[in-house]
Every structure is written in structure tokens, then in C-alpha cells.
Scaffold this motif. Structure first.
Motif, PDB file in Angstrom:
ATOM      1  N   GLY A 130      25.315   9.989  65.209  1.00  8.33           N
ATOM      2  CA  GLY A 130      24.681  10.478  66.437  1.00  8.33           C
ATOM      3  C   GLY A 130      23.185  10.622  66.289  1.00  8.33           C
ATOM      4  O   GLY A 130      22.406  10.248  67.185  1.00  8.33           O
ATOM      5  N   VAL A 131      22.734  11.136  65.150  1.00  6.21           N
ATOM      6  CA  VAL A 131      21.297  11.298  64.895  1.00  6.21           C
ATOM      7  C   VAL A 131      20.606   9.939  64.799  1.00  6.21           C
ATOM      8  O   VAL A 131      19.531   9.718  65.391  1.00  6.21           O
ATOM      9  CB  VAL A 131      21.067  12.116  63.604  1.00  6.21           C
ATOM     10  CG1 VAL A 131      19.591  12.103  63.222  1.00  6.21           C
ATOM     11  CG2 VAL A 131      21.548  13.545  63.790  1.00  6.21           C
ATOM     12  N   VAL A 132      21.214   8.991  64.067  1.00 14.27           N
ATOM     13  CA  VAL A 132      20.608   7.663  63.912  1.00 14.27           C
ATOM     14  C   VAL A 132      20.503   6.948  65.260  1.00 14.27           C
ATOM     15  O   VAL A 132      19.475   6.331  65.572  1.00 14.27           O
ATOM     16  CB  VAL A 132      21.428   6.817  62.912  1.00 14.27           C
ATOM     17  CG1 VAL A 132      20.898   5.378  62.874  1.00 14.27           C
ATOM     18  CG2 VAL A 132      21.358   7.420  61.518  1.00 14.27           C
ATOM     19  N   CYS A 133      21.543   7.015  66.072  1.00 13.99           N
ATOM     20  CA  CYS A 133      21.517   6.368  67.397  1.00 13.99           C
ATOM     21  C   CYS A 133      20.414   6.965  68.272  1.00 13.99           C
ATOM     22  O   CYS A 133      19.718   6.233  68.993  1.00 13.99           O
ATOM     23  CB  CYS A 133      22.873   6.510  68.084  1.00 13.99           C
ATOM     24  SG  CYS A 133      24.173   5.483  67.389  1.00 13.99           S
ATOM     25  N   ALA A 134      20.266   8.276  68.227  1.00 14.75           N
ATOM     26  CA  ALA A 134      19.224   8.923  69.020  1.00 14.75           C
ATOM     27  C   ALA A 134      17.839   8.459  68.578  1.00 14.75           C
ATOM     28  O   ALA A 134      16.962   8.167  69.415  1.00 14.75           O
ATOM     29  CB  ALA A 134      19.342  10.441  68.903  1.00 14.75           C
ATOM     30  N   VAL A 138      15.104   6.282  70.873  1.00 14.54           N
ATOM     31  CA  VAL A 138      13.720   6.725  71.086  1.00 14.54           C
ATOM     32  C   VAL A 138      12.740   5.638  70.635  1.00 14.54           C
ATOM     33  O   VAL A 138      11.757   5.340  71.326  1.00 14.54           O
ATOM     34  CB  VAL A 138      13.452   8.041  70.323  1.00 14.54           C
ATOM     35  CG1 VAL A 138      11.965   8.375  70.346  1.00 14.54           C
ATOM     36  CG2 VAL A 138      14.256   9.179  70.936  1.00 14.54           C
ATOM     37  N   SER A 139      13.005   5.016  69.483  1.00 12.47           N
ATOM     38  CA  SER A 139      12.127   3.959  68.973  1.00 12.47           C
ATOM     39  C   SER A 139      12.066   2.779  69.939  1.00 12.47           C
ATOM     40  O   SER A 139      10.989   2.269  70.263  1.00 12.47           O
ATOM     41  CB  SER A 139      12.627   3.490  67.604  1.00 12.47           C
ATOM     42  OG  SER A 139      11.917   2.351  67.163  1.00 12.47           O
ATOM     43  N   HIS A 140      13.223   2.343  70.416  1.00 14.99           N
ATOM     44  CA  HIS A 140      13.254   1.202  71.345  1.00 14.99           C
ATOM     45  C   HIS A 140      12.594   1.552  72.677  1.00 14.99           C
ATOM     46  O   HIS A 140      11.879   0.724  73.261  1.00 14.99           O
ATOM     47  CB  HIS A 140      14.698   0.762  71.596  1.00 14.99           C
ATOM     48  CG  HIS A 140      15.352   0.144  70.402  1.00 14.99           C
ATOM     49  ND1 HIS A 140      14.687  -0.666  69.522  1.00 14.99           N
ATOM     50  CD2 HIS A 140      16.641   0.222  69.943  1.00 14.99           C
ATOM     51  CE1 HIS A 140      15.514  -1.072  68.578  1.00 14.99           C
ATOM     52  NE2 HIS A 140      16.702  -0.541  68.804  1.00 14.99           N
ATOM     53  N   ILE A 153      14.862  -8.085  75.344  1.00 16.06           N
ATOM     54  CA  ILE A 153      15.509  -7.823  74.062  1.00 16.06           C
ATOM     55  C   ILE A 153      15.466  -6.336  73.745  1.00 16.06           C
ATOM     56  O   ILE A 153      16.479  -5.727  73.384  1.00 16.06           O
ATOM     57  CB  ILE A 153      14.830  -8.636  72.946  1.00 16.06           C
ATOM     58  CG1 ILE A 153      15.086 -10.124  73.151  1.00 16.06           C
ATOM     59  CG2 ILE A 153      15.347  -8.199  71.570  1.00 16.06           C
ATOM     60  CD1 ILE A 153      14.372 -11.011  72.159  1.00 16.06           C
ATOM     61  N   LEU A 154      14.284  -5.713  73.883  1.00 13.25           N
ATOM     62  CA  LEU A 154      14.169  -4.282  73.611  1.00 13.25           C
ATOM     63  C   LEU A 154      14.995  -3.466  74.603  1.00 13.25           C
ATOM     64  O   LEU A 154      15.592  -2.452  74.236  1.00 13.25           O
ATOM     65  CB  LEU A 154      12.706  -3.845  73.661  1.00 13.25           C
ATOM     66  CG  LEU A 154      11.852  -4.196  72.442  1.00 13.25           C
ATOM     67  CD1 LEU A 154      10.426  -3.741  72.644  1.00 13.25           C
ATOM     68  CD2 LEU A 154      12.432  -3.579  71.175  1.00 13.25           C
ATOM     69  N   ARG A 155      15.016  -3.895  75.855  1.00 11.94           N
ATOM     70  CA  ARG A 155      15.810  -3.174  76.851  1.00 11.94           C
ATOM     71  C   ARG A 155      17.295  -3.233  76.493  1.00 11.94           C
ATOM     72  O   ARG A 155      18.022  -2.232  76.602  1.00 11.94           O
ATOM     73  CB  ARG A 155      15.580  -3.776  78.239  1.00 11.94           C
ATOM     74  CG  ARG A 155      16.314  -3.045  79.365  1.00 11.94           C
ATOM     75  CD  ARG A 155      15.928  -3.624  80.709  1.00 11.94           C
ATOM     76  NE  ARG A 155      16.178  -5.038  80.787  1.00 11.94           N
ATOM     77  CZ  ARG A 155      17.370  -5.583  81.061  1.00 11.94           C
ATOM     78  NH1 ARG A 155      18.413  -4.807  81.262  1.00 11.94           N
ATOM     79  NH2 ARG A 155      17.518  -6.887  81.126  1.00 11.94           N
ATOM     80  N   LEU A 156      17.753  -4.407  76.040  1.00 12.94           N
ATOM     81  CA  LEU A 156      19.148  -4.549  75.652  1.00 12.94           C
ATOM     82  C   LEU A 156      19.466  -3.722  74.401  1.00 12.94           C
ATOM     83  O   LEU A 156      20.514  -3.069  74.316  1.00 12.94           O
ATOM     84  CB  LEU A 156      19.472  -6.022  75.406  1.00 12.94           C
ATOM     85  CG  LEU A 156      20.940  -6.376  75.144  1.00 12.94           C
ATOM     86  CD1 LEU A 156      21.806  -6.001  76.342  1.00 12.94           C
ATOM     87  CD2 LEU A 156      21.082  -7.860  74.842  1.00 12.94           C
ATOM     88  N   GLU A 157      18.543  -3.731  73.425  1.00  4.42           N
ATOM     89  CA  GLU A 157      18.766  -2.946  72.209  1.00  4.42           C
ATOM     90  C   GLU A 157      18.716  -1.451  72.505  1.00  4.42           C
ATOM     91  O   GLU A 157      19.455  -0.667  71.889  1.00  4.42           O
ATOM     92  CB  GLU A 157      17.717  -3.315  71.161  1.00  4.42           C
ATOM     93  CG  GLU A 157      17.862  -4.716  70.592  1.00  4.42           C
ATOM     94  CD  GLU A 157      19.227  -4.944  69.972  1.00  4.42           C
ATOM     95  OE1 GLU A 157      19.704  -4.083  69.227  1.00  4.42           O
ATOM     96  OE2 GLU A 157      19.831  -5.993  70.264  1.00  4.42           O
ATOM     97  N   MET A 158      17.867  -1.054  73.435  1.00  2.15           N
ATOM     98  CA  MET A 158      17.810   0.353  73.835  1.00  2.15           C
ATOM     99  C   MET A 158      19.131   0.775  74.474  1.00  2.15           C
ATOM    100  O   MET A 158      19.677   1.843  74.169  1.00  2.15           O
ATOM    101  CB  MET A 158      16.650   0.553  74.820  1.00  2.15           C
ATOM    102  CG  MET A 158      16.427   1.983  75.285  1.00  2.15           C
ATOM    103  SD  MET A 158      14.921   2.114  76.273  1.00  2.15           S
ATOM    104  CE  MET A 158      15.340   1.072  77.670  1.00  2.15           C
TER     105      MET A 158
END
Length: 316
Positions: A130-134, A138-140, A153-158
Motif C-alpha cells: 500500500g505504501v509503495v503504490c501510494a 504520487v511520483s507519476h 504513458i504516465l497517465r496509464l501508469e498513474m
């Protein structure tokens, strides 16, 4: 500006690549250890995320490469191809997970005992994932905003990071409820509870990724862009057309990755030399890019719209 966007995108995707690899290793390990199909599915989603970030980084670095002999229309289509096949790979994983969950439910209802769940390994897993996904979301998001919200690409990864986190939280909540109520209200479904959670997660994931798959197919099929984008493009070209004094017979707008391809069917109402056509085309490109970043304009000097009149139609 384009080079800066590439660097921002590459850094965010590199972080996603290693983050997903760590989550995949944790998910596969915890899933096999705890006998949980839901945790194993979460790990497989992360494994696909790792390969997607690896390929997406390469696609992002060359998506705005100008046309050349090999790609006469440029490399923007690679972003649409990437988005489409990423969604398709996730849908394939969903079908596999659904088939496996249904098989487990059928076997359990037929009297074949299911492997007991070990809840101990799941606690730390759900917290860390959960922490890593959050952090990845935020990074994306920050990278996507810094690139002017252009990168598909960034929108899809986000979206993938958000959904991966949602899967983790949902699976954790469902398994916690089964653990707490396994001898009470949920005693009847406790043996197949893990498989039921997998089915629910797959249903939610299918809705999300079917939309991405259909959107990618629309772009690859050169379908018309959304009405709001067509209206924006028309407004952007209107001043230059009015200043030149001709008539815009038709306008087609196609979205391909982060690029918008505009075709303007323009009747100047007077003879034009090549230099005048080029000057108007460059003006249209500048105006279009001010409204739709990454846009390109093909100016066709013609007295007809995109479809020939019946008397001139070569297919008629």
C-alpha cells in the motif's frame, strides 16, 4: 521542452519499473507462502507493471521522434500500441485469474478441500505494498503534471499504480473480514472467500482496462478524436483562416498517443503559390499547438471536404 519532458517521464518510469519489480517479488512470494490467490494475483499485476514500465520508458523516449524513411508519419503510434497491448495483457491475466478462481470454487463445492490460508505473511505485505503504490502514484502524478498532462504513458501508469493500491487495500480488507468472521457470519463462504475476492477484483479490473483497450483501439483505427478536442482544434485554427480570407471546408482531428493530427481542408478562394501555402500551414501548426500540445496540421488546398461529391467520387 521536449527533452525535459522525456527526462521527467524516463525518471518516473524507471522508479515505476523497480517499484513494480519489488512488489511483484513480494506478491508472488507472499501469495505462494500464504496460499492466497488474491495476493498472487496482486503480485502478477505488479510483474506486468514492471515489464510495462520497461517498455514504456523506451516508447516515451522516441514517441516524438520526427518522421523518417522508416516511419513517414512519425513514432507517435508506438504510444497507442503500448497502451493497447498493456491493457490487453492485463485482460489476459484477468481471464486466467477468473478461470483459476472458478476452478477452485468448483473443486471446493465438490468436496475437494482448499489449501488453508496462512494470514501471517499477508499483514506485512499489505502494509508495504500500500505504501509503495501510494508513492508511485504520487511520483507519476507529479511527473504527468510537469509534462503538461500530455503523456498517455504516465497517465496509464498513474492509473495502474492507483488501481494496484486499490486492489491491495480491497484484498486486505476482504481477507481480514474472512479471518475475523470465519467462524461466524462468513463461515459458509470462508473456504472459498479468497477465490470470491479474486473474482470481485477481476470484475473491477476488467471494467478499467477494457476502457483503456477500447481507447487504444480507437486511436490505432484512426477514429475521430473526442468532440471537445475537435472543437478546440477548430477554435484554434479559426483566426488564421479568417485572416487569410478563405473557407475551411472540413477539419478532421485524430488523436494518436500524445499527438493530435489535424487535417484542414482549405479553400483559399484564390490562386496560391507554394510559399504562401507553407506560411499558412506553419501558422496553423503554431496556433494548434498552443491549444493542443503536440498537435500537427496537414493543410490540404481544395474546394471539397474530406468526402468527394458524388459526381467526383472514384468509389461511386
Amino acid at each position: 521542452m521536449a527533452d525535459q519532458i522525456k527526462r521527467i517521464e524516463a525518471r518516473s518510469l524507471t522508479l515505476a519499473m523497480w517499484g513494480n519489480l519489488v512488489m511483484a517479488a513480494m506478491g508472488l512470494g507472499a501469495g505462494l507462502w500464504s496460499n492466497s490467490g488474491a495476493v498472487l494475483l496482486d503480485g502478477l499485476f505488479s510483474l506486468i507493471g514492471f515489464f510495462a514500465a520497461l517498455v514504456g520508458r523506451r516508447v516515451g523516449l522516441r514517441s516524438d521522434t520526427p518522421p523518417d524513411r522508416d516511419r513517414p508519419f512519425g513514432y507517435a503510434a508506438e504510444e497507442a500500441i503500448f497502451s493497447t497491448f498493456r491493457a490487453l495483457s492485463l485482460l489476459g491475466l484477468i481471464l486466467f485469474a477468473v478461470a483459476n478462481a472458478l476452478r477452485t470454487i468448483f473443486n471446493t463445492l465438490s468436496g475437494v478441500p482448499a489449501e488453508p490460508l496462512l494470514y501471517g505473511p499477508m499483514i506485512g505485505y499489505f502494509i508495504l505494498i500500500g505504501v509503495v503504490c501510494a508513492l508511485l502514484w504520487v511520483s507519476h502524478f507529479l511527473a504527468w503534471r510537469r509534462t503538461g498532462r500530455q503523456s498517455a504513458i504516465l497517465r496509464l501508469e498513474m492509473k495502474a499504480a492507483f488501481f494496484d493500491g486499490l486492489i491491495t487495500v480491497s484484498a486486505g480488507a476482504g481477507l481480514a473480514a474472512i479471518y475475523v468472521l470465519r467462524d461466524g457470519a462468513l463461515a459458509g463462504i470462508a473456504p472459498i472467500g479468497d477465490s470470491l475476492i479474486v473474482l470481485l477484483l477481476c470484475l473491477a479490473a476488467a471494467v478499467v482496462y477494457l476502457g483503456d483497450f477500447r481507447g487504444g483501439l480507437r486511436e490505432l483505427a484512426s477514429a475521430s478524436a473526442l468532440p471537445k478536442h475537435v472543437a478546440t482544434a477548430r477554435r484554434a485554427l479559426r483566426p488564421a483562416i479568417a485572416e487569410d480570407g478563405g473557407t475551411l471546408r472540413d477539419l478532421s482531428v485524430v488523436k494518436l498517443g500524445r499527438t493530435f493530427l489535424l487535417t484542414a481542408y482549405y479553400d483559399p478562394g484564390r490562386p496560391l503559390i507554394a510559399r504562401e501555402v507553407d506560411a499558412l500551414n506553419l501558422r496553423l501548426i503554431r496556433d494548434a499547438r498552443a491549444a493542443l500540445p503536440g498537435a500537427d496540421v496537414l493543410l490540404l488546398v481544395t474546394e471539397h471536404p474530406r468526402r468527394w461529391p458524388d459526381e467526383l467520387d472514384p468509389y461511386g
